[in-house]
Design an enzyme around this catalytic site. Structure first.
Site, short mmCIF file in Angstrom:
data_model
loop_
_atom_site.label_atom_id
_atom_site.label_comp_id
_atom_site.label_asym_id
_atom_site.label_seq_id
_atom_site.Cartn_x
_atom_site.Cartn_y
_atom_site.Cartn_z
N HIS A 162 36.98 41.23 33.39
CA HIS A 162 37.24 39.81 33.16
C HIS A 162 36.13 39.14 32.34
O HIS A 162 35.03 39.68 32.17
CB HIS A 162 37.39 39.08 34.50
N GLU A 171 37.76 43.15 43.23
CA GLU A 171 36.39 43.65 43.19
C GLU A 171 35.98 44.20 44.56
O GLU A 171 36.61 43.87 45.59
CB GLU A 171 35.44 42.52 42.78
#
Length: 201
Positions: free
Chosen positions: A8, A81
């Site tokens: 990202h 994550e």
């Protein structure tokens, strides 16, 4: 099948060096700019499918890259994550009481406060590859995956056989794109950590 595995764009926590984990921190203005530049670099790639972590910093990045393509961005919790538990929000240099830290000694990292081990994160990343991508071989040519620094390393390290002591060896700046192939049920890393913007900015 060719897979574009992307991290990202930048967040404010990235900029000041805080562990984000599964804290849902949004992209900052610069992170959006990096995603847009990466989208420009990938504009000629005809994606057949797109997957993203459900955390907003990944989802927004994925949507920017997909742009006007008629491709839905599908979320999967296994792309989140690593959960750093009690250490989320703390600086990269804030070690555990015994001196251990996930960034310093990943091979002996013991998660604290409800966190997740590297082994656990690697297991769910592997499950995603096996459950979602393997069945797509022969049905899709190009797939986008947008996730996070550590979980992307779980994928890359597993495919390349990199041991946990070298977990952080691969450099993955924000919006870095690694290119993978899937052929005959086997994944291979073709290119690591390409950026589509001036890395000096």
């Amino acid at each position: 099948m060719t897979i574009y595995l992307m991290r990202h764009g930048e967040t404010d926590w990235n900029r000041i060096g805080r562990l984000q984990g599964q804290s849902d921190i949004p992209l900052n203005e610069f992170g959006i700019e990096l995603a847009e530049k990466t989208a420009e670099g990938l504009k000629d790639v005809r994606f057949d499918a797109a997957f993203s972590s459900p955390l907003q910093r990944a989802m927004v990045t994925a949507r920017i890259v997909i742009g006007e393509r008629d491709v839905a961005v599908e979320t999967d919790d296994r792309l989140k994550e690593i959960h750093f538990g009690a250490y989320e929000g703390k600086s990269f240099g804030a070690g555990q009481p015994d001196g251990e830290h996930p960034l310093a000694r990943p091979e002996s990292y013991i998660p604290a406060g409800g966190g997740e081990s590297i082994r656990e994160a690697k297991a769910r990343a592997k499950a995603f590859l096996e459950d979602r991508l393997l069945p797509m071989e022969g049905k899709a040519d190009r797939v986008l995956i947008v996730a996070h620094g550590a979980i992307n390393r779980c994928i890359l390290n597993t495919i390349s056989g990199i041991p946990d002591r070298d977990f952080w060896k691969i450099s993955l700046p924000n919006c870095a794109v690694s290119v993978l192939s899937l052929e005959g049920g086997q994944f291979r890393v073709l290119e690591e950590s390409k950026v589509y913007y001036d890395s000096n900015i």
